[in-house]
Scaffold this motif. Sequence first.
Motif, PDB file in Angstrom:
ATOM      1  N   SER A 833       0.861  -1.185   0.000  1.00 30.50           N
ATOM      2  CA  SER A 833       0.000   0.000   0.000  1.00 30.50           C
ATOM      3  C   SER A 833       0.893   1.229   0.000  1.00 30.50           C
ATOM      4  O   SER A 833       2.086   1.152   0.281  1.00 30.50           O
ATOM      5  N   LYS A 869      -1.963  -4.166  -2.849  1.00 30.84           N
ATOM      6  CA  LYS A 869      -3.367  -4.530  -2.662  1.00 30.84           C
ATOM      7  C   LYS A 869      -4.269  -3.308  -2.561  1.00 30.84           C
ATOM      8  O   LYS A 869      -5.442  -3.370  -2.919  1.00 30.84           O
ATOM      9  N   LYS A 870      -3.730  -2.232  -2.045  1.00 36.13           N
ATOM     10  CA  LYS A 870      -4.540  -1.038  -1.826  1.00 36.13           C
ATOM     11  C   LYS A 870      -3.647   0.179  -1.970  1.00 36.13           C
ATOM     12  O   LYS A 870      -2.515   0.186  -1.506  1.00 36.13           O
ATOM     13  N   PRO A 873      -5.689   4.570   1.958  1.00 33.10           N
ATOM     14  CA  PRO A 873      -6.745   4.258   2.922  1.00 33.10           C
ATOM     15  C   PRO A 873      -7.839   5.316   2.842  1.00 33.10           C
ATOM     16  O   PRO A 873      -7.579   6.465   2.477  1.00 33.10           O
ATOM     17  N   MET A 894      -3.960  -6.218  -6.741  1.00 36.76           N
ATOM     18  CA  MET A 894      -4.697  -5.007  -6.359  1.00 36.76           C
ATOM     19  C   MET A 894      -6.174  -5.323  -6.161  1.00 36.76           C
ATOM     20  O   MET A 894      -6.845  -5.834  -7.065  1.00 36.76           O
ATOM     21  N   GLU A 895      -6.694  -5.020  -4.960  1.00 38.14           N
ATOM     22  CA  GLU A 895      -8.093  -5.289  -4.640  1.00 38.14           C
ATOM     23  C   GLU A 895      -8.908  -4.003  -4.510  1.00 38.14           C
ATOM     24  O   GLU A 895     -10.092  -3.974  -4.846  1.00 38.14           O
ATOM     25  N   GLU A 896      -8.276  -2.951  -3.995  1.00 40.46           N
ATOM     26  CA  GLU A 896      -8.980  -1.695  -3.777  1.00 40.46           C
ATOM     27  C   GLU A 896      -8.075  -0.528  -4.184  1.00 40.46           C
ATOM     28  O   GLU A 896      -6.883  -0.545  -3.876  1.00 40.46           O
ATOM     29  N   GLY A 899      -9.138   2.112  -0.048  1.00 45.47           N
ATOM     30  CA  GLY A 899      -9.596   1.029   0.822  1.00 45.47           C
ATOM     31  C   GLY A 899     -10.808   1.396   1.643  1.00 45.47           C
ATOM     32  O   GLY A 899     -11.060   2.563   1.958  1.00 45.47           O
ATOM     33  N   LEU A 934      -9.106  -6.686  -8.781  1.00 42.48           N
ATOM     34  CA  LEU A 934      -9.723  -5.440  -8.331  1.00 42.48           C
ATOM     35  C   LEU A 934     -11.228  -5.622  -8.144  1.00 42.48           C
ATOM     36  O   LEU A 934     -11.937  -5.965  -9.085  1.00 42.48           O
ATOM     37  N   CYS A 938     -13.698   2.427  -4.769  1.00 39.86           N
ATOM     38  CA  CYS A 938     -13.875   3.095  -3.479  1.00 39.86           C
ATOM     39  C   CYS A 938     -15.210   2.646  -2.904  1.00 39.86           C
ATOM     40  O   CYS A 938     -16.213   2.549  -3.626  1.00 39.86           O
TER      41      CYS A 938
END
Length: 1023
Positions: A833, A869-870, A873, A894-896, A899, A934, A938
């Motif tokens: 991150s 991953k993010k 924040p 990458m997921e978000e 976050g 992803l 948001c």
Amino acid sequence: MFEGPKEKAVKMARQRDPFWDFVEKLDDGPFNCTFCGYKFAAATSVSRIKLHLSQVRGRGVAICDKVPEDVQEAAFQAVHGGNKRHKTIASSSNFNYDNTISNTPQEQNNEVDNLEGDGGTTQAADKMDSALERRLEEFDRWLMEDDIDNETGVVQPGAGASSSGGLTGNTNETIGDPLPTSSTKLVGRAFEQNTNLIWSWLMDDEVSTIGIYGMGGVGKTTMMKHIHNKLLERRRISHCVYWVTVSQDFSIKRLQNLIAKCLDLDLSSEDDDLRRAVKLSKEVRKKQKWILILDDLWNTFELHEVGIPEPVDLKGCKLIMTSRSTRVCQWMDRRYEIKMKPLSESEAWDLFKEKLGHDITLSSEVERIAVDIARECAGLPLGIITIAGSLRRVDDLHEWRNTLKKLKELICRDMKDKVFRLLRFSYDQLHDLELQQCLLYCALFSEDHEIEREELIDYLIDEGIIERMESRQEAVDEGHTMLNRLENVCLLEGAKQGYDGYRYVKMHDLIRDMAIQILQENSQGMVKAGAQLRELPDAEEWTENFTRVSLMHNHIQEIPSSHSPRCPGLSTLLLRGNSELQFIADSFFKQLCGLKVLDLSHTNITRLSDSVSELVSLTALLLEECRMLRHVPSLEKLRELKRLDLSHTWALEKMPQGMECLCNLRYLRMNGCGEKEFPRGLLPKLSHLQVFKLYENIIYGTYRSVQIAPITVKGKEVGCLSKLESLRCHFEGYTEYVEYLKSRDETQSLSTYHIAVGIVDANYLFRRSRTIFLSNLSVNKDGDFQVIFPKDIQQMTIYKCDDATSLCDIFSLIKYATQLEFIWIRDCNSMESLVSSSWFCSAPLPLPSYNGIFSSLGVFYCYRCRSMKKLFPLVLLSNLVNLEVIKVFDCEKMEEIIGGIRSDEEGVMDEKSSSSEFKLPKLRILVLKGLPELKSICSAKLICDSLRIIQVENCVKLNRMPICLPLLENGEPSPPPSLRKINAYPEEWWESVVEWEHPNAKHVIRPLVKFEKLRYEMTVPLI
């Protein structure tokens, strides 16, 4: 009340457009739809009525749900230029859509043949109004654009009608950039009438060629700049608008290059004019509804020789020319032309007052003199503007009276001579020798050349026009002040600011001609910049009195030994931009013993003449971009040298001898000259250096391969340069950078720095003034990184720092970097991150006035970070008020992007940051590519009213776009006015999976969506 052309057009449209039959006017002013009763404002246009009846959604107008099918179809055709939505229209309809009145080109041309643009006759105004009446429908569509633009709706790409039957082709193509124009309000009935007449021609498909002619300084270019900029807002008139300044140094090849540049077409591989013309013509024909403006045309030519298709053969395409010559404007067939004449006395006085400033109050006696001064300017806008500019801050009656006396004493042979004398008077009124010399120096550049301010200021420092100061920054500030003063008195124009952030100035060609005249008095100079020369001027053209010679941007190929001009007083010789120049004989410099500034940049010379070693008065030796240069003679005797530029001389294989003797050197730019390390012990001998820029070597291999060969420098030696203000260099590792920090004077503050640290194996760009580039460093191996970034850093670039899990590992004091604008992270495979929420919560705030971490961040670019991953924040989202660009590529985990709220964040989310809706007011570009995991951009809703481009490719687990579209009064969504295009891939994922915040949003933005893969993204950010 006076009715202008637009008011008349509104009145006539209401009288004659049949769609007005479907509304009735109410007693209190508004209009009522006869089918559904919907109320329109009293000032509504027929375009909104058509949209209402057509049932076209998402255009800022409520739709009618009771309109009969035949009327609905007719309205739809009216909006879409005659294109049908249904297969047929009911035959019982008595609605007649085709009521356009048109004339043949010959009939119309007969009407305006004698209209020369002089605002002094009622006849001209009547004929212009008559021409406008014949294009009611085109004007109605023009009014439609005003109506939609100024209210809550937006004009969608592909929607609406035009005089060519509707938009087709790539309407997302960039139409062009606005040209800089003076803030001075343009005055005069002639200007208004000429502008309106040209507008009427632009909206008539039968008009393909327009010529505007008149003497220099009468306002041709100024008027066309305003029309050009207005065209950019009128995409129904033209999809693409191209502006080309031709000037006197005309050639077919040069004109081809200028047009090709507008089209982003590369013609460098073609030498044959005919083949270049074929390529150019093919590219132009791909465009639809283009307008090509050729400004300041001096020569006639055949369109096909250049590669310009005949506009008459391409519906909706037009060619516009401005020229001082009637002959040039009349060379084209099927032309429509206007002659621009000087202003009337009253108009001249209005312009004079406008330029003098409305905030200035003149006494009655001074005003009488001022009126006479304006009259002496003979109605020439350029003369009026410059004279008024020179008197803007004058409040002494005696000075006003003296000005009028001197103007009346001017004896002029003709109008051209009158202009020159007016301009010369403005020059004399400067009463400042340095300012006058600055203006004369601008004339050394090619006609219509946009001069980079910093480049010009460097010359002024070299020449001594700007006197020596304590720091270079003080001298640069003085230079900008001088240029501002010349702009304020209208002797220079401010030109556009480039994508690179540099500022430019430009000189009107008449002012340049006047300046060259002054330079040529007593044979002080020779200026043949951009004159298409293939040989050096003959020996008899060089005189002993010359102080400056400019032969920039020509095609000179060699300077043979037969040329040895005797010019002992020559201080400046500019040969830059002669890209075909390969050889200069030693004899050429033998009798130029007083030379101070020698610029051979951007030439193809292979060796610098040995005789240059004897030019002991030389203060500036400029060899930038001499890519074939292999030999530079000894510099040992050049002890007066203050600026040496050897940058991008990649063929130079060794350092010039004698550099250690350059004890007065203040400015050094160069490559490594084949070295891997800058020679030790050399920098301490150059103790006066204020600017030190050391560039990597670029080695070109086969098949266009490029290899980076950096040259490193010792940190301690750079640190000892106590007068340094601007630095670009490469330290081999973290240790050398720390040595630099320890060695330098703690009170020293660099105005600009571009510093690379570590092993560099990829190309990189510095996009901000203060940048650090980290490459191939190990956090654990190299120790504490907390001191590695100065607090005033603007760009942070991190490449292959594999063991850093976030920016906090690299720069623990990142909270103090309040000016950080640009972050680029690439191939950092341990980074998860950007910053962690826990770190953000535990770190103390720096100062009470602190705006927040990343509050200045404008661009974020993340490329191929395998563990990321993010990015941000959610707790940081409210700080990103200046964020303009987010680009994320090939981050497989990458997921978000932003976050969601996790349990460890709940305690730190204040009321503002825990909101379910956030604004990113400046976000323009969002690009997400190759993010297979992803799931969320948001968790909160995002309001992005500046968004221009969305590109999403291969993010197949993403099912929600959190972007909220603006809502109209009826609750329906509408795209932000700024939104230009959405690229999505694959199509089936976008159509079946992705949802927006509003259920109708997807339908509304559908015309903006294209289903195609993104072009190859460069590994360096070009924002």
